[in-house]
Design a protein around this motif. Sequence first.
Motif, mmCIF file in Angstrom:
data_model
loop_
_atom_site.group_PDB
_atom_site.id
_atom_site.type_symbol
_atom_site.label_atom_id
_atom_site.label_comp_id
_atom_site.label_asym_id
_atom_site.label_seq_id
_atom_site.Cartn_x
_atom_site.Cartn_y
_atom_site.Cartn_z
ATOM 1 N N GLU A 136 0.840 -1.212 0.000
ATOM 2 C CA GLU A 136 0.000 0.000 0.000
ATOM 3 C C GLU A 136 0.873 1.260 0.000
ATOM 4 O OE1 GLU A 136 -0.405 -2.617 2.141
ATOM 5 O OE2 GLU A 136 -1.998 -3.406 0.851
ATOM 6 N N GLU A 137 1.928 1.257 0.786
ATOM 7 C CA GLU A 137 2.819 2.433 0.824
ATOM 8 C C GLU A 137 3.488 2.649 -0.528
ATOM 9 O OE1 GLU A 137 3.865 2.094 5.621
ATOM 10 O OE2 GLU A 137 5.159 1.115 4.159
ATOM 11 N N THR A 138 3.884 1.538 -1.162
ATOM 12 C CA THR A 138 4.550 1.665 -2.475
ATOM 13 C C THR A 138 3.568 2.173 -3.531
ATOM 14 O OG1 THR A 138 6.026 -0.133 -1.854
ATOM 15 C CG2 THR A 138 5.938 0.423 -4.189
ATOM 16 N N ILE A 139 2.314 1.721 -3.450
ATOM 17 C CA ILE A 139 1.321 2.219 -4.419
ATOM 18 C C ILE A 139 1.193 3.740 -4.290
ATOM 19 C CG2 ILE A 139 -1.157 2.217 -4.994
ATOM 20 C CD1 ILE A 139 -1.142 -0.816 -4.351
ATOM 21 N N LYS A 140 1.175 4.227 -3.044
ATOM 22 C CA LYS A 140 1.084 5.695 -2.854
ATOM 23 C C LYS A 140 2.262 6.411 -3.516
ATOM 24 C CE LYS A 140 -1.474 6.098 1.420
ATOM 25 N NZ LYS A 140 -1.335 5.988 2.841
ATOM 26 N N ILE A 141 3.441 5.838 -3.340
ATOM 27 C CA ILE A 141 4.655 6.450 -3.930
ATOM 28 C C ILE A 141 4.564 6.420 -5.456
ATOM 29 C CG2 ILE A 141 7.175 6.202 -4.142
ATOM 30 C CD1 ILE A 141 6.472 6.884 -1.291
ATOM 31 N N MET A 142 4.140 5.272 -6.002
ATOM 32 C CA MET A 142 4.049 5.174 -7.476
ATOM 33 C C MET A 142 3.028 6.167 -8.016
ATOM 34 S SD MET A 142 4.504 1.104 -8.403
ATOM 35 C CE MET A 142 3.323 0.375 -7.296
ATOM 36 N N GLU A 143 1.894 6.286 -7.332
ATOM 37 C CA GLU A 143 0.849 7.213 -7.811
ATOM 38 C C GLU A 143 1.342 8.658 -7.742
ATOM 39 O OE1 GLU A 143 -2.469 6.133 -5.356
ATOM 40 O OE2 GLU A 143 -3.146 4.568 -6.771
ATOM 41 N N ALA A 144 2.057 8.975 -6.670
ATOM 42 C CA ALA A 144 2.567 10.348 -6.540
ATOM 43 C C ALA A 144 3.600 10.639 -7.630
ATOM 44 C CB ALA A 144 3.192 10.537 -5.155
ATOM 45 N N GLY A 145 4.476 9.683 -7.897
ATOM 46 C CA GLY A 145 5.486 9.873 -8.945
ATOM 47 C C GLY A 145 4.849 10.084 -10.296
ATOM 48 N N ARG A 146 3.826 9.305 -10.556
ATOM 49 C CA ARG A 146 3.128 9.386 -11.843
ATOM 50 C C ARG A 146 2.628 10.804 -12.114
ATOM 51 N NH1 ARG A 146 3.238 6.062 -15.893
ATOM 52 N NH2 ARG A 146 3.161 4.286 -14.496
ATOM 53 N N LYS A 147 2.191 11.503 -11.058
ATOM 54 C CA LYS A 147 1.680 12.877 -11.239
ATOM 55 C C LYS A 147 2.765 13.807 -11.783
ATOM 56 C CE LYS A 147 -2.082 12.747 -8.006
ATOM 57 N NZ LYS A 147 -2.146 12.369 -6.616
#
Length: 411
Positions: free
Chosen positions: A229-240
């Motif tokens: 879950e923490e990694t998904i947050k990081i990936m989503e933030a990077g994508r922005k």
Amino acid sequence: MQTLFINIKELLQIREVGIDKISGSDMAILPKIDNAYLLIENNIISNFGPMENCPKLSDVEIIDATGQVILPTWVDSHTHIVYAGNRIQEFVDRINGLSYEEIANRGGGILNSAKKLNETSEDEIYEQSKLRLEEVMQQGTGAVEIKSGYGLTVEGELKMLRVIKRLKENYPIAIKATFLGAHAFPMEYKENHSAYIDLIINEMLPKIASENLADYIDAFLETGYFSVEETIKIMEAGRKYGLEPKIHVNQFTAIDGIKACVENGALSVDHLEIVTDEDIEVLKNSKTMPVALPSCSYFISIPYTPARKMMNAGLPLALATDYNPGTTPSGNMNFVVATACIKMKMTPEEAINAATINGAYAMGISESHGSITKGKKANLIITKPIMSFYQLPYAFGTNLIDKVMIEGKFI
Ligand SMILES: N=CN[C@@H](CCC(=O)O)C(=O)O
Ligand SMILES: [Zn+2]
């Protein structure tokens, strides 16, 4: 300016324009021409073929490569070569019986490197890191991805990424920068993960993006490090910010991280020492490149990535060094290729495909690197006279490289 190599014993990894990666059983095929010529114009591969078709050119530098093999330079799609100091004491501690996990739990490991990095000036880190870059170029690496992740503070992460930017500016080799703020939780955030993730997303990322310091985003998705879950947050933030994920995952445990990476469009998933059947299923028909790091398995005595099982399932595979002070203090891609053959039972053809064209895919540079293709960069390894390219992994401790050309120039 034209350079013509003639009488090349074997010209390896010749590909048509547009091939970006090699998968499954195709990895066993390494297209080559025996007794070949290769023409370089300025910094680009302009033509090649069998010697009987060699053009008669005037005003060209001719290099006779009798007995020598030429192949594209290695593409090292996973490194941490920007760091301060070393972790030699941890190496000795492991010989004396401590595990990587025990050392990390005592504040060693990544946090040890982070302490050193935050105490060292940007100029000094640059001076230390450039020696490593120069060394790997001499060993035949012509493109390299470099991660941050030993800062773990806003200033520390920016400092690392600025060093990578200086290396990009000052060396001819292609470099991609990856932001790895999510490498470990600093001590003060051990009980407050969400505060550190907020720091990454709300403080680090906007500054990194405003200075255009990163090409990709990474996280250490692992039990005891960053959860799915923490990694998904990081990936989503990077994508922005337009940063595609390249994620450390499945190094010690399989916790369904690969699925999350694939669903979030990761360009690569790296390490994969522990791989389940479900992980393999998820990777099939995805655009995500699996990346194995055999020097890490060798150095800290953990399993090797199950390459044969993955290739039998039709997957592609890339090989990289993971050059870093803790788990892999070596950036030698020749050793990686040899170790993949010796320990992972990859054939030399498979290992060279993994270390060139598939590495280029995992770095997002397959249009310009990773094969002998018209229009690609003139990045070449010219070996000493050898029996055949099989000698490269066979003579694993011998330097068989005569010269390295990067962007049309011998280095
Ligand atoms: N596994 C996470 N990161 C690095 C090593 C980190 C370290 O021990 O410094 C790796 O890829 O092995
Ligand atoms: Zn790594």
